[in-house]
Structures are given as C-alpha cells and as structure tokens.
Design a protein around this motif. Structure first.
Motif, short mmCIF file in Angstrom:
data_model
loop_
_atom_site.label_atom_id
_atom_site.label_comp_id
_atom_site.label_asym_id
_atom_site.label_seq_id
_atom_site.Cartn_x
_atom_site.Cartn_y
_atom_site.Cartn_z
N GLU A 91 0.81 -1.21 0.00
CA GLU A 91 0.00 0.00 0.00
C GLU A 91 0.85 1.26 0.00
N SER A 94 1.08 2.80 -3.46
CA SER A 94 -0.16 3.11 -4.17
C SER A 94 -0.01 4.40 -4.97
N THR A 126 -4.96 -3.79 -6.74
CA THR A 126 -5.89 -3.53 -5.65
C THR A 126 -6.23 -2.05 -5.61
N THR A 128 -8.21 1.05 -3.67
CA THR A 128 -8.74 1.45 -2.37
C THR A 128 -9.10 2.93 -2.38
N PRO A 133 -11.57 3.09 4.32
CA PRO A 133 -10.91 1.77 4.29
C PRO A 133 -11.85 0.62 3.95
N SER A 135 -13.95 0.53 1.59
CA SER A 135 -14.09 0.43 0.13
C SER A 135 -12.84 -0.19 -0.46
N ARG A 136 -13.03 -1.23 -1.24
CA ARG A 136 -11.88 -1.94 -1.80
C ARG A 136 -12.28 -2.66 -3.07
N TYR A 138 -10.67 -5.19 -6.62
CA TYR A 138 -9.60 -6.03 -7.15
C TYR A 138 -9.76 -6.19 -8.66
N THR A 220 -18.24 -1.30 -1.43
CA THR A 220 -18.25 -0.15 -0.55
C THR A 220 -19.44 -0.23 0.40
#
Length: 248
Positions: A91, A94, A126, A128, A133, A135-136, A138, A220
C-alpha cells in the motif's frame, strides 16, 4: 684403687651425659628433610589457586560480553526485518494515473478518491479509497483456457443469487456488445450481511479480450461512492498512448 673406681665411674657418667646432649645430625633425616620445600609447595599451590580463579574470571566476563553482543545482534536483525517488512507494505506504493491492465490490451484510469497498488500475494491490482478503508476493489486478468467458461458459470450464479439470497436487492446487469466481437458486462446490487460477506454495495465487471477476461470486483459500505465506482469501471477501454505500464 678406690680412687680409680671413683674416677672411672665419674668418667662414664660424663660420657653418658655427653652422649645424651650430642646427637648425630643423621639421627632423624626424615623428620627434617623437607620441611621447607613442603611449605614452599603449599605456598605455591596456594598462590596458584587464586591465580587460576582470577584467570577464569576474565574468561567468564568475556563469554558474558560475547553473549550480550550476540543477543544484541539478534535483536537488531529482528528489528531490521520488522522495518524491512513494514517498508515492503504494498500500500505504500499506491498511486494514481492511467495504467495498462497487465497485458490485456486495455487500460484503466485511477483518479480521486481512488488509489491503486499491486498485491503480490493475490497477483492483482488492488483499488482502495484512503479516506474509506471499507471500500476496496480487485482487478484480475485471466488468460487461462477456462476463462470464458468460468465467466459463464459466474454470470449464471450471479443471476440466480438474488433468488437464493433475500438480502440481495436492486440488482442490475448492463451488457455492452463491442464492434470487435468482444463485450463487457457489469452487475451492481446491494446486499445484507451474511456468512463470509459484508453488508454494502457490490460492483462486478467483466471485459473480454483477445486472450482472456478482465474481472473487476468492487465493494463499498457507502452508497455515496457508487457514482465514482461506476466512473472507474467506465474508464476501462482499449489501451491508448496515455496508458503506462503498470509497475508490479
């Protein structure tokens, strides 16, 4: 005659007295032979014993210091590994921009509020939202021979999921037939919490390519993020000159 006897008697008495007072030096050689050497040896042994103990003491101190140094080095190594592990957090790398989606021939534009990084454990991109946090997303690219078969199976399971799960609502499916014979498909729905799945809003996107299928999964807990998520999905298109290689 009588006087001679007296003199002989006196003479014998003197000889006896002289014999009792004067003893040959060799009468007791064993008794006096080594009195001093024994004392000296005992003193030497006595003086050597503390010396040996003294000699051992620095050795123990040296051993203790070496153990402390070894322990210190081990602690430093562990701290170094922890720092290295922290610095290798994916991360931390990012970023935002227009990136090629692996070697699929397509690109995606990552803008605020999103950031993207490569996850080596899952072998995916990934996505974000730093301020949210929960909300993610792939992004995968499947080039296996079973990619289309898996896509069909997944679509069928998604379509029947709403019937099996009463918490799934507002499911939509958007299909885009493209001129080159490929297509994209986007599912959106909201769902309540169940085993292995959190409550929130789900977005699932598929894009066929010449060699495989791009799969995007986004989640989310805030409905306010829905519009931005759909914009992110809509940015997926054939790669242009603006797209840069995505650094893994």
């Amino acid at each position: 005659m009588r006087m001679k006897k007296i003199l002989l008697t006196a003479l014998l008495a003197c000889l006896v007295l002289l014999g009792g007072c004067s003893r040959p030096a060799s009468d007791h050689p064993d008794d006096n032979e080594d009195p001093s050497p024994v004392t000296e040896n005992q003193e030497e042994e006595s003086s050597e014993t503390p010396q040996e103990e003294t000699d051992d003491s620095p050795s123990d101190e040296t051993s203790s210091k070496e153990n402390q140094e070894d322990q210190k080095e081990e602690n430093e190594d562990e701290e170094s590994k922890e720092e290295s592990s922290d610095s290798e957090n994916p991360e931390d790398n990012s970023s935002q921009g227009c990136y090629k989606i692996f070697d699929s021939g397509f690109e995606i534009t990552v803008e605020d509020p999103f950031v993207v990084y490569y996850d080596p454990l899952s072998n995916n991109m990934t996505v974000t939202i730093p301020d949210d946090p929960s909300s993610r997303g792939y992004i995968f690219y499947d080039t296996s021979e079973q990619s289309m078969t898996q896509l069909e199976t997944t679509v069928k399971s998604l379509e029947s999921a709403s019937e099996a799960d009463p918490t799934i609502t507002n499911m939509t499916k958007d299909v885009d037939e493209q001129e080159n014979g490929m297509f994209s498909m986007t599912f959106t729905y909201s769902a309540g919490a169940n085993e292995g799945s959190a409550a929130g809003f789900y977005f699932i996107h598929y894009q066929t390519t010449e060699n495989g299928v791009i799969n995007v999964n986004l989640f989310t807990t805030r409905s306010s993020n829905s519009e931005k998520i759909l914009e992110l999905i809509d940015s997926i298109q054939p790669a242009t000159e603006n797209a840069v290689e995505y650094s893994e």
